[in-house]
Design a protein around this motif. Structure first.
Motif, mmCIF file in Angstrom:
data_model
loop_
_atom_site.group_PDB
_atom_site.id
_atom_site.type_symbol
_atom_site.label_atom_id
_atom_site.label_comp_id
_atom_site.label_asym_id
_atom_site.label_seq_id
_atom_site.Cartn_x
_atom_site.Cartn_y
_atom_site.Cartn_z
ATOM 1 N N ASN A 125 -21.740 21.275 23.334
ATOM 2 C CA ASN A 125 -21.803 20.110 24.217
ATOM 3 C C ASN A 125 -23.250 19.636 24.311
ATOM 4 O O ASN A 125 -24.077 20.278 24.953
ATOM 5 N N VAL A 126 -23.556 18.539 23.647
ATOM 6 C CA VAL A 126 -24.910 17.967 23.693
ATOM 7 C C VAL A 126 -24.943 16.918 24.794
ATOM 8 O O VAL A 126 -24.193 15.937 24.759
ATOM 9 N N MET A 127 -25.824 17.123 25.779
ATOM 10 C CA MET A 127 -25.889 16.270 26.962
ATOM 11 C C MET A 127 -27.226 15.536 27.005
ATOM 12 O O MET A 127 -28.235 16.058 26.522
ATOM 13 N N PRO A 128 -27.257 14.357 27.603
ATOM 14 C CA PRO A 128 -28.529 13.637 27.716
ATOM 15 C C PRO A 128 -29.413 14.220 28.812
ATOM 16 O O PRO A 128 -28.926 14.633 29.865
ATOM 17 N N THR A 149 -30.943 7.071 25.137
ATOM 18 C CA THR A 149 -29.998 6.002 25.426
ATOM 19 C C THR A 149 -28.601 6.453 25.008
ATOM 20 O O THR A 149 -28.434 7.441 24.272
ATOM 21 N N ALA A 150 -27.600 5.734 25.479
ATOM 22 C CA ALA A 150 -26.222 6.069 25.119
ATOM 23 C C ALA A 150 -26.012 6.003 23.613
ATOM 24 O O ALA A 150 -25.317 6.847 23.028
ATOM 25 N N MET A 151 -26.625 5.019 22.964
ATOM 26 C CA MET A 151 -26.466 4.876 21.517
ATOM 27 C C MET A 151 -27.196 5.987 20.767
ATOM 28 O O MET A 151 -26.732 6.457 19.722
ATOM 29 N N GLU A 152 -28.347 6.440 21.284
ATOM 30 C CA GLU A 152 -29.042 7.566 20.669
ATOM 31 C C GLU A 152 -28.214 8.840 20.780
ATOM 32 O O GLU A 152 -28.140 9.637 19.834
ATOM 33 N N MET A 153 -27.594 9.040 21.942
ATOM 34 C CA MET A 153 -26.736 10.198 22.123
ATOM 35 C C MET A 153 -25.582 10.179 21.133
ATOM 36 O O MET A 153 -25.273 11.183 20.477
ATOM 37 N N MET A 154 -24.936 9.034 21.029
ATOM 38 C CA MET A 154 -23.788 8.936 20.148
ATOM 39 C C MET A 154 -24.189 9.136 18.690
ATOM 40 O O MET A 154 -23.482 9.799 17.919
ATOM 41 N N ALA A 155 -25.348 8.585 18.310
ATOM 42 C CA ALA A 155 -25.808 8.738 16.923
ATOM 43 C C ALA A 155 -26.061 10.205 16.598
ATOM 44 O O ALA A 155 -25.713 10.687 15.509
ATOM 45 N N LEU A 156 -26.683 10.932 17.534
ATOM 46 C CA LEU A 156 -26.934 12.353 17.300
ATOM 47 C C LEU A 156 -25.619 13.124 17.196
ATOM 48 O O LEU A 156 -25.443 13.945 16.275
ATOM 49 N N GLN A 157 -24.702 12.871 18.100
ATOM 50 C CA GLN A 157 -23.420 13.567 18.051
ATOM 51 C C GLN A 157 -22.680 13.266 16.759
ATOM 52 O O GLN A 157 -22.076 14.163 16.150
ATOM 53 N N ASP A 158 -22.741 12.015 16.313
ATOM 54 C CA ASP A 158 -22.095 11.662 15.045
ATOM 55 C C ASP A 158 -22.702 12.449 13.887
ATOM 56 O O ASP A 158 -21.998 12.909 12.984
ATOM 57 N N ARG A 159 -24.012 12.617 13.896
ATOM 58 C CA ARG A 159 -24.686 13.348 12.820
ATOM 59 C C ARG A 159 -24.391 14.837 12.863
ATOM 60 O O ARG A 159 -24.504 15.535 11.854
ATOM 61 N N LEU A 160 -24.005 15.344 14.042
ATOM 62 C CA LEU A 160 -23.671 16.761 14.173
ATOM 63 C C LEU A 160 -22.249 17.072 13.723
ATOM 64 O O LEU A 160 -21.884 18.248 13.619
ATOM 65 N N GLU A 161 -21.432 16.044 13.488
ATOM 66 C CA GLU A 161 -20.068 16.279 13.045
ATOM 67 C C GLU A 161 -20.071 17.110 11.765
ATOM 68 O O GLU A 161 -20.888 16.905 10.872
ATOM 69 N N PRO A 198 -10.217 3.914 10.456
ATOM 70 C CA PRO A 198 -9.196 4.487 9.580
ATOM 71 C C PRO A 198 -9.036 6.000 9.736
ATOM 72 O O PRO A 198 -8.009 6.549 9.337
ATOM 73 N N ARG A 199 -10.029 6.672 10.326
ATOM 74 C CA ARG A 199 -9.908 8.117 10.545
ATOM 75 C C ARG A 199 -8.978 8.433 11.703
ATOM 76 O O ARG A 199 -8.492 9.546 11.836
ATOM 77 N N GLY A 200 -8.745 7.471 12.593
ATOM 78 C CA GLY A 200 -7.895 7.699 13.741
ATOM 79 C C GLY A 200 -8.508 7.169 15.016
ATOM 80 O O GLY A 200 -9.274 6.194 15.004
ATOM 81 N N ILE A 201 -8.193 7.800 16.133
ATOM 82 C CA ILE A 201 -8.692 7.413 17.452
ATOM 83 C C ILE A 201 -9.295 8.642 18.099
ATOM 84 O O ILE A 201 -8.652 9.688 18.189
ATOM 85 N N SER A 202 -10.540 8.524 18.554
ATOM 86 C CA SER A 202 -11.207 9.693 19.115
ATOM 87 C C SER A 202 -12.083 9.301 20.289
ATOM 88 O O SER A 202 -12.767 8.277 20.253
ATOM 89 N N LEU A 203 -12.070 10.139 21.334
ATOM 90 C CA LEU A 203 -13.007 9.976 22.443
ATOM 91 C C LEU A 203 -14.389 10.391 21.967
ATOM 92 O O LEU A 203 -14.582 11.498 21.469
ATOM 93 N N VAL A 204 -15.366 9.505 22.120
ATOM 94 C CA VAL A 204 -16.710 9.804 21.620
ATOM 95 C C VAL A 204 -17.765 9.810 22.715
ATOM 96 O O VAL A 204 -18.941 10.012 22.439
ATOM 97 N N GLY A 205 -17.374 9.591 23.963
ATOM 98 C CA GLY A 205 -18.362 9.639 25.033
ATOM 99 C C GLY A 205 -17.888 8.885 26.254
ATOM 100 O O GLY A 205 -16.714 8.497 26.365
ATOM 101 N N HIS A 206 -18.804 8.702 27.187
ATOM 102 C CA HIS A 206 -18.495 7.924 28.375
ATOM 103 C C HIS A 206 -19.775 7.249 28.856
ATOM 104 O O HIS A 206 -20.874 7.672 28.531
ATOM 105 N N ARG A 207 -19.615 6.191 29.620
ATOM 106 C CA ARG A 207 -20.745 5.442 30.154
ATOM 107 C C ARG A 207 -20.592 5.324 31.669
ATOM 108 O O ARG A 207 -19.598 4.775 32.155
ATOM 109 N N LYS A 208 -21.547 5.850 32.413
ATOM 110 C CA LYS A 208 -21.521 5.743 33.866
ATOM 111 C C LYS A 208 -22.039 4.386 34.298
ATOM 112 O O LYS A 208 -22.996 3.862 33.724
ATOM 113 N N VAL A 209 -21.420 3.805 35.331
ATOM 114 C CA VAL A 209 -21.819 2.495 35.846
ATOM 115 C C VAL A 209 -21.712 2.514 37.365
ATOM 116 O O VAL A 209 -21.079 3.385 37.957
ATOM 117 N N GLU A 210 -22.333 1.530 37.991
ATOM 118 C CA GLU A 210 -22.096 1.296 39.413
ATOM 119 C C GLU A 210 -20.844 0.453 39.567
ATOM 120 O O GLU A 210 -20.561 -0.423 38.744
#
Length: 493
Positions: A263-266, A286-298, A405-417
């Motif tokens: 579990n890689v957390m910001p 940033t959220a996009m940096e987090m997602m990019a790192l997680q994608d590279r760890l796949e 085409p790979r399917g549907i996957s949860l890749v993260g979440h974004r907190k908001v007010e």
């Protein structure tokens, strides 16, 4: 000051060889997404039985089941540059934060009160606010009391790992089969930038020497847990410029030693929290940096993508915290456990999960059968149950799904007010929501008013409530076809 001799050779068990092999492969069948298991078909049946009701170890379970942390372990033996346990805000979700510390007896009272009112409760965890293994007597006393009253609840601990090896045997004896270890480095040179000091065997160590001892003990603890068949989740805090690139080595090494999830957390870095990183201006990703790192760890250790970085006194489903409903002054003495609500809930959920799994499989089959190579990021407003069931204006977070085409996957979440504040300030809040949804193509919600919908459209964000209360995967697959003009082919088995 010389450092103690620390071995990283842990005990092995021939009866655990099958588990260890499964854990090293992520414990799951081959998957292009490499995220935490979402259905029984993704994982060995014996492991699925352990995780199917654990909201942190199974992405699917987090739609239906709740966790509770009891703050009985305030003492800590490691100083982290991102941690300050003295700061508390009732509305903040951050590890180490609590509003009231508990004795084991008080914790039992609180757990019983929560179990009676929150039927989704399946897991009791001790995650501080210090270290559960260092403050071991309180941790063990709490578990001993709770398991006598609520024998079907899962027990879970979070630890920095420094004294974990000393307690693995006891954890196994208490049937604690889920442990989280925070591992931010496997190179002491990197560790010295994260940990100013550790306290080990009655002595304080600093810098590289401290990081070297911590690393050895973490690896030993992980190997000992894996050998006993105890599932481990590794938490790593992504700190830009410090360990962000190094986390590839962390991922590789923990997988080799049998970690079930990574579990890689910001990094949460705010000067108001009083942490070292907050005070020196170290930014979080940033959220996009987090997602990019997680994608590279796949392709390495299986990734957890649904973490919410919970408080040490969190109560409820991931993404919500009902802890303020269960303060000690509101819980009467002598409260007794009533199992009826939890048992009834599990019966209802069993049917719902079967229905959801069938819908999910059909939706993913439809997506994989399309002839498109496009990928979309979809933000979903949900309050649980795996459905699009939250009003846009009430959402405190959006779950982010990738459909391709790979399917549907949860890749993260974004907190908001929350946009609907019951007063002024909506425009400023909406600007924050728009910023948080960077990179998102489409937003799904149960309902949205015309004004915010128009403002989001002007900002380049498409949003629809046409799929309100559908299962998320069903809605996303329909959206994939409708929004991109793709004609689905026959779904593949």
């Amino acid at each position: 000051m010389s450092s103690p001799t620390v071995s990283i050779e842990g005990p092995t068990s021939t009866t655990s060889e099958g588990f260890l092999a499964a854990a090293k492969s992520g414990g799951c069948a081959p998957s292009s997404y490499g995220s935490s298991p979402t259905s029984p078909g993704d994982v060995d049946p014996a492991i699925w039985d352990k995780i199917k009701d654990h909201p942190c170890f199974s992405e699917e379970a987090h739609h239906y089941f709740a966790r509770m942390h009891v703050a009985v372990a305030p003492a800590c033996n490691v100083q982290c540059n991102y941690c300050n346990r003295k700061y508390d805000c009732a509305n903040e979700s951050r590890p180490g934060v609590v509003s009231e510390k508990l004795t084991p007896d008080q914790a039992l009272r609180k757990v019983i009160a929560v179990a009676n009112e929150v039927p989704q409760l399946s897991v009791l965890g001790i995650a501080g606010p210090g270290d559960a293994c260092y403050d071991w007597e309180k941790t063990k006393a709490t578990f001993d009391r709770v398991i006598r009253e609520i024998p079907d609840i899962k027990l879970c601990v979070s630890t920095n790992g420094l004294v974990l090896p000393d307690h693995v045997a006891e954890l196994a004896e208490m049937n604690v089969d889920h442990v989280t270890i925070t591992i931010n480095m496997v190179d002491p040179e990197v560790g010295a930038k994260i940990y100013p000091w550790i306290f080990y065997e009655n002595r304080r160590y600093f810098g590289i020497e401290a990081a070297r001892i911590l690393h050895a003990r973490q690896m030993l603890g992980l190997e000992m847990l894996s050998a006993r068949g105890i599932l481990t989740k590794i938490n790593s805090v992504m700190i830009p410029g410090v360990n962000d690139q190094h986390l590839f080595e962390v991922n590789k090494m923990v997988k080799e030693r049998g970690a079930f999830l990574h579990n890689v957390m910001p990094l949460i870095s705010d000067p108001a929290h009083g942490t070292h990183y907050g005070l020196i201006g170290q930014r979080g990703p940033t959220a996009m940096e987090m997602m990019a790192l997680q994608d590279r760890l796949e392709g390495g250790a299986k990734l957890m993508r649904h973490c919410r970085q919970c408080r040490a006194d969190a109560v409820g489903l991931l993404g919500e915290d009902r802890g303020q409903e269960f303060t000690l002054d509101g819980i009467p003495d002598g409260v007794t456990y009533e199992a009826g609500k939890r048992q009834a809930y599990r019966q209802v959920v069993a049917h719902e999960r079967r229905d959801h799994e069938a819908a999910r499989s059909e939706a993913i089959g439809m997506v994989k059968a399309t002839d498109s190579e496009k990928s979309l990021l979809v933000a979903v407003a949900t309050k649980g149950g795996g459905r699009v069931n939250e009003h846009f204006g009430h959402a405190k977070e959006f779950q982010v799904y990738e459909v391709s085409p790979r399917g549907i996957s949860l890749v993260g979440h974004r907190k908001v007010e929350r946009y609907c504040l019951g007063g002024g300030g909506e425009d400023a809040t909406l600007e924050g929501v728009i910023a948080a949804l960077e990179g998102i193509h489409i937003v799904l919600c149960a309902k949205i008013g015309n004004r915010p919908k128009e403002q989001l459209s002007r900002a380049g964000l498409r949003v629809t409530d046409a799929y309100g209360h559908d299962y998320i995967e069903t809605a996303v697959s329909a959206l994939y076809a409708a929004e991109l003009g793709i004609r689905p082919l026959a779904a593949t088995a």
